[in-house]
Write a protein that holds these residues in place. Structure first.
Motif, PDB file in Angstrom:
ATOM      1  N   ALA A  91       0.924  -3.973  -4.157  1.00 51.61           N
ATOM      2  CA  ALA A  91      -0.357  -3.010  -4.357  1.00 51.61           C
ATOM      3  C   ALA A  91       0.042  -1.691  -3.755  1.00 51.61           C
ATOM      4  O   ALA A  91      -0.600  -1.097  -3.020  1.00 51.61           O
ATOM      5  CB  ALA A  91      -1.494  -3.532  -3.379  1.00 51.61           C
ATOM      6  N   CYS A  94       0.454   2.305  -3.765  1.00 52.64           N
ATOM      7  CA  CYS A  94      -0.610   3.289  -3.949  1.00 52.64           C
ATOM      8  C   CYS A  94       0.026   4.449  -4.895  1.00 52.64           C
ATOM      9  O   CYS A  94       1.064   5.243  -4.291  1.00 52.64           O
ATOM     10  CB  CYS A  94      -1.113   3.774  -2.613  1.00 52.64           C
ATOM     11  N   HIS A 101      -7.228  -5.292  -3.175  1.00 48.02           N
ATOM     12  CA  HIS A 101      -6.219  -4.394  -2.573  1.00 48.02           C
ATOM     13  C   HIS A 101      -5.546  -5.250  -1.692  1.00 48.02           C
ATOM     14  O   HIS A 101      -4.260  -5.208  -1.315  1.00 48.02           O
ATOM     15  CB  HIS A 101      -6.697  -3.087  -2.146  1.00 48.02           C
ATOM     16  N   ASP A 127      -7.963  -4.760  -7.957  1.00 45.50           N
ATOM     17  CA  ASP A 127      -7.563  -3.687  -6.892  1.00 45.50           C
ATOM     18  C   ASP A 127      -8.440  -2.101  -7.083  1.00 45.50           C
ATOM     19  O   ASP A 127      -8.309  -1.453  -8.075  1.00 45.50           O
ATOM     20  CB  ASP A 127      -6.166  -3.292  -6.830  1.00 45.50           C
ATOM     21  N   SER A 159      -6.072   1.027  -5.527  1.00 48.58           N
ATOM     22  CA  SER A 159      -4.666   1.369  -6.284  1.00 48.58           C
ATOM     23  C   SER A 159      -4.925   0.703  -7.698  1.00 48.58           C
ATOM     24  O   SER A 159      -4.833  -0.487  -7.798  1.00 48.58           O
ATOM     25  CB  SER A 159      -3.659   1.016  -5.479  1.00 48.58           C
ATOM     26  N   ASP A 180       0.924  -1.089  -0.019  1.00 53.03           N
ATOM     27  CA  ASP A 180      -0.041   0.013   0.001  1.00 53.03           C
ATOM     28  C   ASP A 180       0.776   1.266  -0.148  1.00 53.03           C
ATOM     29  O   ASP A 180       1.696   1.351  -0.912  1.00 53.03           O
ATOM     30  CB  ASP A 180      -0.922  -0.016   1.299  1.00 53.03           C
TER      31      ASP A 180
END
Length: 244
Positions: free
Chosen positions: A125, A127, A188, A156, A159, A103
């Motif tokens: 994943a 961002c 995500h 996802d 993102s 993230d």
């Protein structure tokens, strides 16, 4: 040896796991460090906790030590990641460091990859929406000379996986040791295929930091030209029959 930055306000390293560095052992037993950068929300940890446990089991015998980077305060996440790499060098000496994040931690890992001790990056994943769609896309120069793995679920909703594909495509032009895996039908948090994601990350990290060997899927992804090596499907059951 990396230059030491002042402490990043609010950042600290969690308890070491993996290679023994406590009573009855020496720091010379450590030959690599993994710094885990969690996401912004403690309610959505993604695969970081199981990844920490898996790295301790698989990497400890190979001299790998793992720390979770505990973030706080208002210092930028990438600055905290760079501080953590400095702290790893201070504690363990001139050993390779892998930044592995999920993230917002994935974005921080990518941004802090230029640190002199970092030899590899895992971004799960990441961002990127706020930067990858802007007029000035996320920089990739700092990834040069590093081994880079990006993992993203195709479903996802937080993102956009296409953002990480575009970043990987630009990174691959300057750095051939870049690969990206797509986790089909996962979101995500990568809950549906968490064991496969963890196994992939462990395989890549051990290869990048210690053994120099990868499983066949990772080897193929690193060698394949774009877009093949950047849209590699993560096979269901990955990790169950790996032969290192």
């Amino acid at each position: 040896m990396a230059q030491h930055a002042p402490p990043a306000r609010g950042a600290r390293l969690g308890r070491a796991a993996g290679a023994r560095t406590g009573s009855g052992s020496t720091d010379s037993a450590v030959n690599g460090v993994v710094l885990l950068l969690p996401g912004a929300s403690r309610f959505s940890p993604g695969p970081m906790r199981p990844l920490a446990r898996a790295l301790a089991r698989a990497g400890g015998p190979e001299g790998l030590v793992t720390h979770m980077v505990i973030h706080g305060g208002d210092t930028a996440r990438e600055e905290q990641a760079a501080w953590a790499a400095d702290e790893a060098v201070r504690r363990y000496g001139d050993v390779p460091v892998c930044l592995a994040g999920y993230d917002t931690g994935g974005l921080a890992a990518l941004r802090a990859a230029g640190h002199g001790a970092v030899n590899s990056v895992v971004a799960i994943a990441p961002c990127l929406a706020a930067t990858e769609r802007a007029d000035s896309p996320e920089p990739v120069k700092q990834l040069s000379g590093r081994q880079v793995l990006i993992v993203h679920g195709t479903n996802d909703a937080r993102s956009d996986p296409e953002d990480s594909f575009r970043l990987a495509a630009r990174a691959k032009k300057a750095n051939r040791t870049t690969c990206r895996f797509e986790v089909h039908s996962d979101g995500h948090g990568l809950h549906e295929h968490q064991p496969e994601v963890v196994a992939l990350a462990v395989d890549f990290i051990l290869g990048a930091v210690s053994s120099g060997r990868y499983s066949r899927p990772v080897t193929d992804a690193l060698a394949a030209p774009p877009p093949l090596g950047l849209r590699m499907p993560l096979a269901s059951g990955f990790g169950r029959s790996l032969r290192r």
